[in-house]
Design a protein around this motif. Sequence first.
Motif, mmCIF file in Angstrom:
data_model
loop_
_atom_site.group_PDB
_atom_site.id
_atom_site.type_symbol
_atom_site.label_atom_id
_atom_site.label_comp_id
_atom_site.label_asym_id
_atom_site.label_seq_id
_atom_site.Cartn_x
_atom_site.Cartn_y
_atom_site.Cartn_z
ATOM 1 N N THR A 104 -3.274 17.917 4.625
ATOM 2 C CA THR A 104 -1.928 17.490 4.223
ATOM 3 C C THR A 104 -2.049 16.219 3.375
ATOM 4 O OG1 THR A 104 -1.668 16.095 6.170
ATOM 5 C CG2 THR A 104 -0.951 18.376 6.373
ATOM 6 N N SER A 105 -0.938 15.862 2.720
ATOM 7 C CA SER A 105 -0.974 14.682 1.840
ATOM 8 C C SER A 105 -1.452 13.453 2.602
ATOM 9 C CB SER A 105 0.422 14.379 1.288
ATOM 10 O OG SER A 105 0.916 15.491 0.613
ATOM 11 N N TRP A 106 -0.924 13.256 3.803
ATOM 12 C CA TRP A 106 -1.288 12.079 4.588
ATOM 13 C C TRP A 106 -2.768 12.097 4.918
ATOM 14 C CZ3 TRP A 106 -1.207 7.404 5.762
ATOM 15 C CH2 TRP A 106 -1.648 6.907 6.988
ATOM 16 N N GLU A 107 -3.289 13.287 5.266
ATOM 17 C CA GLU A 107 -4.713 13.371 5.592
ATOM 18 C C GLU A 107 -5.580 13.062 4.369
ATOM 19 O OE1 GLU A 107 -4.267 16.565 9.247
ATOM 20 O OE2 GLU A 107 -4.617 17.247 7.204
ATOM 21 N N VAL A 108 -5.116 13.475 3.211
ATOM 22 C CA VAL A 108 -5.872 13.152 1.995
ATOM 23 C C VAL A 108 -5.922 11.645 1.802
ATOM 24 C CG1 VAL A 108 -5.904 13.326 -0.515
ATOM 25 C CG2 VAL A 108 -5.391 15.338 0.857
ATOM 26 N N VAL A 109 -4.762 11.001 1.976
ATOM 27 C CA VAL A 109 -4.715 9.538 1.812
ATOM 28 C C VAL A 109 -5.572 8.858 2.860
ATOM 29 C CG1 VAL A 109 -3.226 7.509 1.949
ATOM 30 C CG2 VAL A 109 -2.444 9.539 0.735
ATOM 31 N N ARG A 110 -5.399 9.295 4.114
ATOM 32 C CA ARG A 110 -6.042 8.634 5.246
ATOM 33 C C ARG A 110 -7.557 8.858 5.259
ATOM 34 N NH1 ARG A 110 -8.159 6.654 8.416
ATOM 35 N NH2 ARG A 110 -7.962 6.153 10.607
ATOM 36 N N ARG A 111 -8.002 10.091 4.928
ATOM 37 C CA ARG A 111 -9.418 10.431 5.096
ATOM 38 C C ARG A 111 -10.221 10.376 3.798
ATOM 39 N NH1 ARG A 111 -9.688 10.521 10.512
ATOM 40 N NH2 ARG A 111 -7.881 11.576 11.370
ATOM 41 N N VAL A 112 -9.535 10.456 2.663
ATOM 42 C CA VAL A 112 -10.282 10.471 1.400
ATOM 43 C C VAL A 112 -9.985 9.227 0.564
ATOM 44 C CG1 VAL A 112 -10.695 11.708 -0.748
ATOM 45 C CG2 VAL A 112 -10.319 12.977 1.372
ATOM 46 N N VAL A 113 -8.719 9.015 0.256
ATOM 47 C CA VAL A 113 -8.373 7.950 -0.685
ATOM 48 C C VAL A 113 -8.693 6.577 -0.101
ATOM 49 C CG1 VAL A 113 -6.492 6.842 -1.949
ATOM 50 C CG2 VAL A 113 -6.606 9.335 -1.791
ATOM 51 N N ILE A 114 -8.219 6.306 1.120
ATOM 52 C CA ILE A 114 -8.426 4.964 1.686
ATOM 53 C C ILE A 114 -9.904 4.669 1.952
ATOM 54 C CG2 ILE A 114 -7.951 3.487 3.688
ATOM 55 C CD1 ILE A 114 -5.101 4.438 3.589
ATOM 56 N N PRO A 115 -10.677 5.583 2.581
ATOM 57 C CA PRO A 115 -12.103 5.278 2.734
ATOM 58 C C PRO A 115 -12.802 5.042 1.398
ATOM 59 C CG PRO A 115 -11.511 7.131 4.104
ATOM 60 C CD PRO A 115 -10.313 6.830 3.270
ATOM 61 N N TYR A 116 -12.430 5.839 0.390
ATOM 62 C CA TYR A 116 -13.106 5.706 -0.895
ATOM 63 C C TYR A 116 -12.795 4.354 -1.546
ATOM 64 C CZ TYR A 116 -14.895 6.962 -5.487
ATOM 65 O OH TYR A 116 -15.621 6.993 -6.646
ATOM 66 N N VAL A 119 0.838 -1.200 0.000
ATOM 67 C CA VAL A 119 0.000 0.000 0.000
ATOM 68 C C VAL A 119 0.875 1.253 0.000
ATOM 69 C CG1 VAL A 119 -1.732 1.270 1.290
ATOM 70 C CG2 VAL A 119 -1.909 -1.192 1.111
ATOM 71 N N GLY A 120 2.005 1.188 0.732
ATOM 72 C CA GLY A 120 2.931 2.324 0.735
ATOM 73 C C GLY A 120 3.431 2.640 -0.660
ATOM 74 N N ILE A 121 3.783 1.604 -1.401
ATOM 75 C CA ILE A 121 4.245 1.817 -2.780
ATOM 76 C C ILE A 121 3.127 2.449 -3.609
ATOM 77 C CG2 ILE A 121 4.928 0.631 -4.897
ATOM 78 C CD1 ILE A 121 6.483 -1.348 -3.207
ATOM 79 N N ALA A 122 1.893 1.962 -3.395
ATOM 80 C CA ALA A 122 0.769 2.523 -4.153
ATOM 81 C C ALA A 122 0.560 3.989 -3.802
ATOM 82 C CB ALA A 122 -0.496 1.713 -3.872
ATOM 83 N N VAL A 123 0.692 4.347 -2.510
ATOM 84 C CA VAL A 123 0.554 5.757 -2.100
ATOM 85 C C VAL A 123 1.629 6.591 -2.765
ATOM 86 C CG1 VAL A 123 0.791 7.345 -0.159
ATOM 87 C CG2 VAL A 123 -0.555 5.266 0.104
ATOM 88 N N PHE A 124 2.867 6.081 -2.747
ATOM 89 C CA PHE A 124 3.962 6.811 -3.380
ATOM 90 C C PHE A 124 3.661 7.042 -4.862
ATOM 91 C CE2 PHE A 124 7.866 6.720 -5.901
ATOM 92 C CZ PHE A 124 8.543 7.798 -5.351
ATOM 93 N N LEU A 125 3.200 5.970 -5.537
ATOM 94 C CA LEU A 125 2.973 6.075 -6.978
ATOM 95 C C LEU A 125 1.858 7.050 -7.314
ATOM 96 C CD1 LEU A 125 3.370 2.436 -8.300
ATOM 97 C CD2 LEU A 125 4.799 4.403 -8.790
ATOM 98 N N THR A 126 0.793 7.093 -6.472
ATOM 99 C CA THR A 126 -0.341 7.942 -6.851
ATOM 100 C C THR A 126 -0.217 9.364 -6.309
ATOM 101 O OG1 THR A 126 -1.533 6.997 -4.992
ATOM 102 C CG2 THR A 126 -2.039 6.104 -7.156
ATOM 103 N N GLU A 127 0.483 9.549 -5.173
ATOM 104 C CA GLU A 127 0.482 10.872 -4.560
ATOM 105 C C GLU A 127 1.801 11.625 -4.712
ATOM 106 O OE1 GLU A 127 -2.228 12.234 -3.274
ATOM 107 O OE2 GLU A 127 -3.319 10.417 -3.796
ATOM 108 N N LEU A 128 2.923 10.908 -4.636
ATOM 109 C CA LEU A 128 4.206 11.601 -4.499
ATOM 110 C C LEU A 128 5.081 11.531 -5.739
ATOM 111 C CD1 LEU A 128 5.093 10.213 -0.984
ATOM 112 C CD2 LEU A 128 4.228 12.478 -1.507
ATOM 113 N N CYS A 129 4.958 10.434 -6.471
ATOM 114 C CA CYS A 129 5.909 10.164 -7.538
ATOM 115 C C CYS A 129 5.858 11.241 -8.618
ATOM 116 C CB CYS A 129 5.583 8.806 -8.157
ATOM 117 S SG CYS A 129 6.784 8.245 -9.317
ATOM 118 N N PRO A 130 7.053 11.707 -9.062
ATOM 119 C CA PRO A 130 7.072 12.643 -10.194
ATOM 120 C C PRO A 130 6.445 11.960 -11.419
ATOM 121 C CG PRO A 130 9.285 12.337 -9.283
ATOM 122 C CD PRO A 130 8.378 11.433 -8.533
#
Lengths: 331, 279
Positions: free
Chosen positions: A224-236, A108-119
């Motif tokens: 913040t990025s983490w809050e977006v992942v934690r509160r929006v992306v993961i619940p969705y 999941v960490g790799i997926a977060v990196f790929l969708t949120e952080l990766c250039p």
Amino acid sequence: MADVAMGAAALVEERSPGRSKALASLKFGDLVFGRLTQAAAALVLLILSGVILSLLLGAIPAIRAFGLGFLVSEQWNPVTEKFGALAPIIGTVTTSIIAMAIAAPVGVGIAVFLTELCPQALRRPIGIAIELLAGIPSIIYGIWGLFVLAPFVQAYVEPAIIAVFGPIPVLSSVFAGPPYGIGTLTAGFVLAIMVVPFIAAVSRDVFDTVPPVLKESAYGIGCTSWEVVRRVVIPYTRVGLIGGMMLGLGRALGETMAVTFVIGNAHKITSSLLAPGTTISATIANEFTEADGQLYTSSLIALALILFVITFLVLAAARLMLARLERQKGR
Amino acid sequence: MERFASRRRSSAIMMGLSTGVTAFGLVFLALILGTLLWKGLAGLNLAVFTQMTPPPGGKGGLLNAIAGSLAMTSLGVIVGAPLGMLAGTYLAEYGRYSKLASLVRFINDILLSAPSIVIGLFVYQIIVAPLGHFSALAGVVALAILVVPVVVRTTEDMLLLVPAPLREAAAALGLPRSHVILKVAFRAARAGIITGVLLAIARVSGETAPLLFTSLNNQFWSSNLNAPMASLPAVIFQFALSPYADWQQLAWTGALLITLTVLTLSVLARWLSASRTNK
């Protein structure tokens, strides 16, 4: 549509008998093709019921000889023909738990990196690399685990673990014994490495289904990025995430070659993760062709039946859970 | 302000972690491919493709194993792929919402990730045990059973992508339904369906567990489908676990060959599906 075609056929019949014959043959071809596809679909059901039935039939001698005690007996002695499934079952569950404990957060960490952080420029190459690695056959992970990972674990990882956890009362028995390199822990590691690309690829795909508007509005109100992942992306994407993990678990439970190389194939239950153990699939792979005597073969088939039932339940539970969560989301 | 700083901090920590695990994962995967290339290339020479598997300590290659793998994989795909396509067609075109279709879909998804060793035992029970001997034919059947679910899934997915108006237009011209499917829908979904078959080949070409109890292994050349046949994965399994350095070297080379095959097939499949979406 069929009515119209038939009406037309009746109409043309009066004028040209050749044409009606052609239409009839087309209709016949239609019917044959439709039935053919239906039969092929039924074949899928036939395969499943065939698998279950043949395993059940093959397991009957073992079930008759040992009854339910087969499930809770630790004994595995081909000489006295006493067999029990407890050690392989525990081994299968333990290695899968180790694998999922590592692979789920990493994937999941790799997926977060790929969708949120990766250039943007790196996104495709890394994504493709992960997908390609998810397709590499398990025997490759097995041979690598045997020749590269196991010696490394023996020389560096296990001594360190023993040094750290040795003095702690409960954990010292979990990590007891000499560092063999080959054993339950290493098998769990290899499984984890194998399952990571799989979970990462599935999670990345589900993260990509989040509508950009949702994420943008979250960022817009100052998340913040983490809050977006934690509160929006993961619940969705909860539904797809759980599905992906369950599929990964199913793969880890039934995996044969990657484990067989590094588990050590020892039919005994110890509290230590460092000791050699066995799993259901490794036992079958190692012993089936050498099994002589009906009871030995039958016991191995009974093991396969247990494995199939476990993976079936995991995969079916994944599906049903997904269906329920899907309905909740619809409400 | 205090709160904002702590939120920023926790975000930085979590994002740092996810970058870290990605680097960690990529390093591991690079390590695997690196060792594979390093150890595999060391033993790669012409003899690998021209000589049979050697006895312990002898010189030899992997010719019989390569030929066996090619034969069993291609036969397995020839048997399994058409069946999978037909079943996928039923799910996408005929059944779609019927009870049978949803049951088949559910079961197919389970077979897709069912342990392949169990399939091997199943084929052992229905073919090897009654005939009384291991045979390449049993290996072919085991591989075909593994091909079916992959092809069913991709065929259905790809046919569902074909726009309905295309089918309606064809039906309005008076085409019978089988022609609508075979000449219109299949043609539109062709690249995707071929992709599925390629993925299925990639999946079975490295399968070891189902071959162990069906085609077994064979140290010599064999073109007899009714006798045990060597295959790359089975040879790798045997040689890697042996104590002989020559055998272990051949196992690495075989592993490299399988990996290159699988990677080539997957890249080809990606390229095919990419060229379809660009159109």
